[in-house]
Design a protein around this motif. Sequence first.
Motif, mmCIF file in Angstrom:
data_model
loop_
_atom_site.group_PDB
_atom_site.id
_atom_site.type_symbol
_atom_site.label_atom_id
_atom_site.label_comp_id
_atom_site.label_asym_id
_atom_site.label_seq_id
_atom_site.Cartn_x
_atom_site.Cartn_y
_atom_site.Cartn_z
ATOM 1 N N UNK A 296 1.082 -1.503 -0.162
ATOM 2 C CA UNK A 296 0.731 0.023 -0.149
ATOM 3 C C UNK A 296 1.053 1.381 0.008
ATOM 4 N N UNK A 297 0.725 2.343 -1.136
ATOM 5 C CA UNK A 297 1.286 3.733 -1.241
ATOM 6 C C UNK A 297 -0.306 4.331 -0.798
ATOM 7 N N UNK A 298 -0.530 5.523 0.054
ATOM 8 C CA UNK A 298 -1.196 6.363 -0.010
ATOM 9 C C UNK A 298 -1.166 7.685 -0.455
ATOM 10 N N UNK A 299 -1.946 7.845 -1.936
ATOM 11 C CA UNK A 299 -1.939 8.929 -2.569
ATOM 12 C C UNK A 299 -2.728 10.463 -2.854
ATOM 13 N N UNK A 300 -2.484 11.270 -1.668
ATOM 14 C CA UNK A 300 -3.647 11.774 -1.852
ATOM 15 C C UNK A 300 -4.392 13.173 -2.726
ATOM 16 N N UNK A 301 -5.411 14.003 -3.109
ATOM 17 C CA UNK A 301 -5.841 14.731 -3.909
ATOM 18 C C UNK A 301 -4.894 16.080 -4.013
ATOM 19 N N UNK A 302 -4.172 16.636 -2.598
ATOM 20 C CA UNK A 302 -3.133 17.230 -2.341
ATOM 21 C C UNK A 302 -2.512 17.252 -2.497
ATOM 22 N N UNK A 303 -1.794 15.494 -2.994
ATOM 23 C CA UNK A 303 -0.735 15.387 -2.930
ATOM 24 C C UNK A 303 -0.286 15.438 -4.313
ATOM 25 N N UNK A 304 -1.273 14.982 -5.329
ATOM 26 C CA UNK A 304 -1.702 14.808 -6.787
ATOM 27 C C UNK A 304 -1.680 16.800 -7.087
ATOM 28 N N UNK A 305 -2.426 17.435 -6.297
ATOM 29 C CA UNK A 305 -2.827 18.929 -6.937
ATOM 30 C C UNK A 305 -0.698 20.090 -7.241
ATOM 31 N N UNK A 306 0.116 19.167 -6.331
ATOM 32 C CA UNK A 306 1.444 20.109 -6.330
ATOM 33 C C UNK A 306 1.844 19.219 -7.150
ATOM 34 N N UNK A 307 1.808 17.844 -7.614
ATOM 35 C CA UNK A 307 3.039 16.917 -8.506
ATOM 36 C C UNK A 307 3.400 16.878 -7.947
ATOM 37 N N UNK A 308 4.356 15.313 -8.167
ATOM 38 C CA UNK A 308 5.308 14.249 -7.812
ATOM 39 C C UNK A 308 5.728 13.179 -8.129
ATOM 40 N N UNK A 309 6.928 12.754 -8.151
ATOM 41 C CA UNK A 309 7.490 12.172 -8.600
ATOM 42 C C UNK A 309 7.377 10.668 -7.360
ATOM 43 N N UNK A 310 7.231 9.620 -8.004
ATOM 44 C CA UNK A 310 7.735 8.860 -6.460
ATOM 45 C C UNK A 310 8.412 7.354 -7.132
ATOM 46 N N UNK A 311 8.836 6.968 -6.835
ATOM 47 C CA UNK A 311 9.946 5.168 -6.812
ATOM 48 C C UNK A 311 10.095 4.311 -5.379
ATOM 49 N N UNK A 312 8.673 3.555 -5.574
ATOM 50 C CA UNK A 312 8.736 2.759 -4.980
ATOM 51 C C UNK A 312 8.954 1.613 -5.105
ATOM 52 N N UNK A 313 10.133 0.508 -4.074
ATOM 53 C CA UNK A 313 10.681 -0.857 -3.673
ATOM 54 C C UNK A 313 10.244 -1.351 -3.264
ATOM 55 N N UNK A 314 9.214 -3.103 -3.512
ATOM 56 C CA UNK A 314 9.274 -3.567 -2.131
ATOM 57 C C UNK A 314 10.379 -4.661 -2.175
ATOM 58 N N UNK A 315 10.653 -4.488 -0.896
ATOM 59 C CA UNK A 315 11.294 -4.969 0.271
ATOM 60 C C UNK A 315 10.970 -6.793 0.010
ATOM 61 N N UNK A 316 11.997 -7.533 0.742
ATOM 62 C CA UNK A 316 11.794 -8.975 0.565
ATOM 63 C C UNK A 316 10.359 -9.654 1.126
#
Length: 175
Positions: free
Chosen positions: A7-27
Amino acid sequence: MSAPEFSHIVTVADAAQGRSLTLEADEATRAAIAKRLGLVALDRFVVTAEIHAVAGGIAVRGRIEAKLVQSCAATDLPVPAKVDEVFDLRFLRDAEPAANLDEEVEISDADLDILPLEGERADVGEAAVQTMSLALDPFPRHPDADRILAEKGVLSEEQAGPFAALAKLRSQPKP
């Protein structure tokens, strides 16, 4: 229903600012995802994405890269695979499913990557896992499957199919 493994939650407020993300799952997370998707192993699972606001919600565009092992559909032998899948998702407030499930509903290609916004939030991690699951080979086949099956006496499609029966009839001497 249990909580998503990635799970990685993104909100409408996060999106309004625009952002890049990199997610890497651990073992541990990769092992849990592999178990849910019926994989032998998930050795790598990385999501890169750009998030921005759109009318009515959140847009997420990115790429999923995964290194995994599936079971051969015919022999259960391990079949290594890679997923390199580009995605473009929209999480929208008005994307609720139709209320009457008995009715046939037609959707266009443009509707396929639209998901409902949960309040003012979208779970990008879970959407990425589901996107990867759709990219998996539904019937993975080990390169040696035909040879192994033949050694066990299992006939190939060509040997057991209806055309094989017709070919046998044709090759028999005429009375």
